[in-house]
Design a protein around this motif. Sequence first.
Motif, PDB file in Angstrom:
ATOM      1  N   LEU A 157      62.143 127.732   7.833  1.00 52.55           N
ATOM      2  CA  LEU A 157      61.483 127.807   9.421  1.00 52.55           C
ATOM      3  C   LEU A 157      61.918 129.256   9.906  1.00 52.55           C
ATOM      4  O   LEU A 157      61.035 129.562  11.078  1.00 52.55           O
ATOM      5  CB  LEU A 157      61.854 126.775  10.239  1.00 52.55           C
ATOM      6  CG  LEU A 157      61.192 125.407   9.551  1.00 52.55           C
ATOM      7  CD1 LEU A 157      61.709 124.279  10.617  1.00 52.55           C
ATOM      8  CD2 LEU A 157      59.654 125.443   9.857  1.00 52.55           C
ATOM      9  N   LEU A 158      62.907 129.923   9.577  1.00 51.73           N
ATOM     10  CA  LEU A 158      63.098 131.186  10.346  1.00 51.73           C
ATOM     11  C   LEU A 158      62.049 132.096   9.614  1.00 51.73           C
ATOM     12  O   LEU A 158      61.867 133.224  10.498  1.00 51.73           O
ATOM     13  CB  LEU A 158      64.467 131.912  10.081  1.00 51.73           C
ATOM     14  CG  LEU A 158      65.723 130.695  10.617  1.00 51.73           C
ATOM     15  CD1 LEU A 158      67.099 131.287  10.099  1.00 51.73           C
ATOM     16  CD2 LEU A 158      65.648 131.217  12.288  1.00 51.73           C
ATOM     17  N   LYS A 159      61.500 131.925   8.527  1.00 52.69           N
ATOM     18  CA  LYS A 159      60.659 132.978   7.873  1.00 52.69           C
ATOM     19  C   LYS A 159      59.127 132.605   8.339  1.00 52.69           C
ATOM     20  O   LYS A 159      58.395 133.300   8.301  1.00 52.69           O
ATOM     21  CB  LYS A 159      60.668 133.112   6.261  1.00 52.69           C
ATOM     22  CG  LYS A 159      62.341 133.349   6.093  1.00 52.69           C
ATOM     23  CD  LYS A 159      62.536 133.555   4.799  1.00 52.69           C
ATOM     24  CE  LYS A 159      63.887 133.969   4.317  1.00 52.69           C
ATOM     25  NZ  LYS A 159      64.179 133.545   2.972  1.00 52.69           N
ATOM     26  N   SER A 160      59.030 131.224   8.426  1.00 51.73           N
ATOM     27  CA  SER A 160      57.529 130.696   8.481  1.00 51.73           C
ATOM     28  C   SER A 160      57.556 129.542   9.355  1.00 51.73           C
ATOM     29  O   SER A 160      58.128 128.458   8.942  1.00 51.73           O
ATOM     30  CB  SER A 160      56.869 130.410   7.086  1.00 51.73           C
ATOM     31  OG  SER A 160      55.758 129.599   7.176  1.00 51.73           O
ATOM     32  N   SER A 161      56.996 129.337  10.372  1.00 56.05           N
ATOM     33  CA  SER A 161      56.925 128.079  11.308  1.00 56.05           C
ATOM     34  C   SER A 161      56.154 127.122  10.963  1.00 56.05           C
ATOM     35  O   SER A 161      55.526 126.306  11.600  1.00 56.05           O
ATOM     36  CB  SER A 161      56.930 128.622  12.806  1.00 56.05           C
ATOM     37  OG  SER A 161      55.411 129.120  12.893  1.00 56.05           O
ATOM     38  N   ILE A 162      55.864 126.866  10.011  1.00 49.44           N
ATOM     39  CA  ILE A 162      54.818 125.815   9.439  1.00 49.44           C
ATOM     40  C   ILE A 162      55.554 124.821   8.217  1.00 49.44           C
ATOM     41  O   ILE A 162      56.576 125.062   7.588  1.00 49.44           O
ATOM     42  CB  ILE A 162      53.532 126.141   8.625  1.00 49.44           C
ATOM     43  CG1 ILE A 162      53.871 127.273   7.336  1.00 49.44           C
ATOM     44  CG2 ILE A 162      52.844 127.014   9.480  1.00 49.44           C
ATOM     45  CD1 ILE A 162      52.664 127.607   6.599  1.00 49.44           C
ATOM     46  N   CYS A 163      55.214 123.629   8.089  1.00 54.39           N
ATOM     47  CA  CYS A 163      55.819 122.558   7.299  1.00 54.39           C
ATOM     48  C   CYS A 163      55.714 123.030   6.004  1.00 54.39           C
ATOM     49  O   CYS A 163      54.410 123.453   5.585  1.00 54.39           O
ATOM     50  CB  CYS A 163      55.324 121.149   7.858  1.00 54.39           C
ATOM     51  SG  CYS A 163      55.997 120.000   6.354  1.00 54.39           S
ATOM     52  N   PRO A 164      56.697 123.079   4.966  1.00 50.37           N
ATOM     53  CA  PRO A 164      56.494 123.356   3.707  1.00 50.37           C
ATOM     54  C   PRO A 164      55.447 122.418   3.012  1.00 50.37           C
ATOM     55  O   PRO A 164      55.069 122.823   1.857  1.00 50.37           O
ATOM     56  CB  PRO A 164      57.971 123.401   3.099  1.00 50.37           C
ATOM     57  CG  PRO A 164      58.809 123.277   4.243  1.00 50.37           C
ATOM     58  CD  PRO A 164      58.133 122.654   5.702  1.00 50.37           C
ATOM     59  N   ILE A 165      55.339 121.305   3.371  1.00 46.98           N
ATOM     60  CA  ILE A 165      54.663 120.220   2.737  1.00 46.98           C
ATOM     61  C   ILE A 165      53.211 120.357   3.174  1.00 46.98           C
ATOM     62  O   ILE A 165      52.171 120.492   2.285  1.00 46.98           O
ATOM     63  CB  ILE A 165      55.172 118.821   3.065  1.00 46.98           C
ATOM     64  CG1 ILE A 165      56.439 118.888   2.117  1.00 46.98           C
ATOM     65  CG2 ILE A 165      54.274 117.738   2.252  1.00 46.98           C
ATOM     66  CD1 ILE A 165      57.241 117.429   2.486  1.00 46.98           C
ATOM     67  N   CYS A 166      52.995 120.306   4.578  1.00 52.59           N
ATOM     68  CA  CYS A 166      51.485 119.856   5.130  1.00 52.59           C
ATOM     69  C   CYS A 166      51.137 121.160   5.733  1.00 52.59           C
ATOM     70  O   CYS A 166      49.792 121.041   6.218  1.00 52.59           O
ATOM     71  CB  CYS A 166      51.541 118.656   5.704  1.00 52.59           C
ATOM     72  SG  CYS A 166      52.413 118.758   7.419  1.00 52.59           S
ATOM     73  N   ARG A 167      51.733 122.137   6.048  1.00 51.69           N
ATOM     74  CA  ARG A 167      51.483 123.257   6.669  1.00 51.69           C
ATOM     75  C   ARG A 167      50.832 123.045   8.217  1.00 51.69           C
ATOM     76  O   ARG A 167      50.164 123.806   8.655  1.00 51.69           O
ATOM     77  CB  ARG A 167      50.081 124.150   5.854  1.00 51.69           C
ATOM     78  CG  ARG A 167      50.209 124.117   4.674  1.00 51.69           C
ATOM     79  CD  ARG A 167      51.472 125.197   4.245  1.00 51.69           C
ATOM     80  NE  ARG A 167      51.304 126.225   3.389  1.00 51.69           N
ATOM     81  CZ  ARG A 167      52.273 127.075   3.012  1.00 51.69           C
ATOM     82  NH1 ARG A 167      53.468 126.804   3.307  1.00 51.69           N
ATOM     83  NH2 ARG A 167      52.116 127.970   2.141  1.00 51.69           N
ATOM     84  N   THR A 168      51.704 122.100   8.548  1.00 53.79           N
ATOM     85  CA  THR A 168      51.218 121.748  10.114  1.00 53.79           C
ATOM     86  C   THR A 168      52.246 122.710  10.746  1.00 53.79           C
ATOM     87  O   THR A 168      53.318 122.932  10.216  1.00 53.79           O
ATOM     88  CB  THR A 168      51.664 120.221  10.409  1.00 53.79           C
ATOM     89  OG1 THR A 168      50.914 119.579   9.857  1.00 53.79           O
ATOM     90  CG2 THR A 168      51.430 119.994  11.686  1.00 53.79           C
ATOM     91  N   SER A 169      51.961 122.912  11.970  1.00 57.96           N
ATOM     92  CA  SER A 169      52.912 123.896  12.708  1.00 57.96           C
ATOM     93  C   SER A 169      54.191 123.129  13.122  1.00 57.96           C
ATOM     94  O   SER A 169      54.118 122.017  13.526  1.00 57.96           O
ATOM     95  CB  SER A 169      52.290 124.439  14.222  1.00 57.96           C
ATOM     96  OG  SER A 169      53.165 125.038  14.971  1.00 57.96           O
ATOM     97  N   ALA A 170      55.167 123.827  12.847  1.00 63.91           N
ATOM     98  CA  ALA A 170      56.617 122.847  13.123  1.00 63.91           C
ATOM     99  C   ALA A 170      57.060 123.178  14.196  1.00 63.91           C
ATOM    100  O   ALA A 170      58.070 122.511  14.820  1.00 63.91           O
ATOM    101  CB  ALA A 170      57.577 123.448  11.843  1.00 63.91           C
TER     102      ALA A 170
END
Length: 185
Positions: free
Chosen positions: A139-152
């Motif tokens: 999440l520090l690199k990408s703010s999306i869920c690693p499974i469903c790509r929903t904004s975290a």
Amino acid sequence: MFVRERERERERELHENKTMNTKLLGFATQIMVMAILISVVLLFVGVGVLVLIHVCIVGRAFRRGFNTMTPPARDDGRSGGLSPDDLAKLPCYEFKGGEMVGATTDCAVCLESFQVGDGCRLLPACGHSFHAQCVDSWLLKSSICPICRTSADGGKGGKPGGGDGLEMREGQRVTAGVPHASSSQ
């Protein structure tokens, strides 16, 4: 007379040998000079070819804008992951175990099973759970869920208040990575 003739003949042979040696020496010198010149020309041609190849490679990189070295921009207009403050706002819990049908018991980042006592993090927007240390680095690199790509990032993407209404409260019981309503609400 015979001796004189022989001496003249010998002198003539010596003179011819000297001329022949001089001609051979001149010819050998010319061959060496030509070899040196050809070597120098080939050296400069080789260096020129290497410089040309280098310029082409660097030029291609400039034309592409170094796209391969920078991460692509996100869809929501921001780049990068969550800030450490936003990350700290996401709910954490200690995995308690239990058996629930359909509940995931594996971390999708490290592919390890959750063990009783593991520190886990729940993404409120989609309800997916991960080991806290695994998903934090993601999440520090990408703010999306690693499974469903929903904004975290909770209320920043999707519905206000954290997506589909999943929210961790103090004292809430979690079994197999899925939060349950408790009587203390």
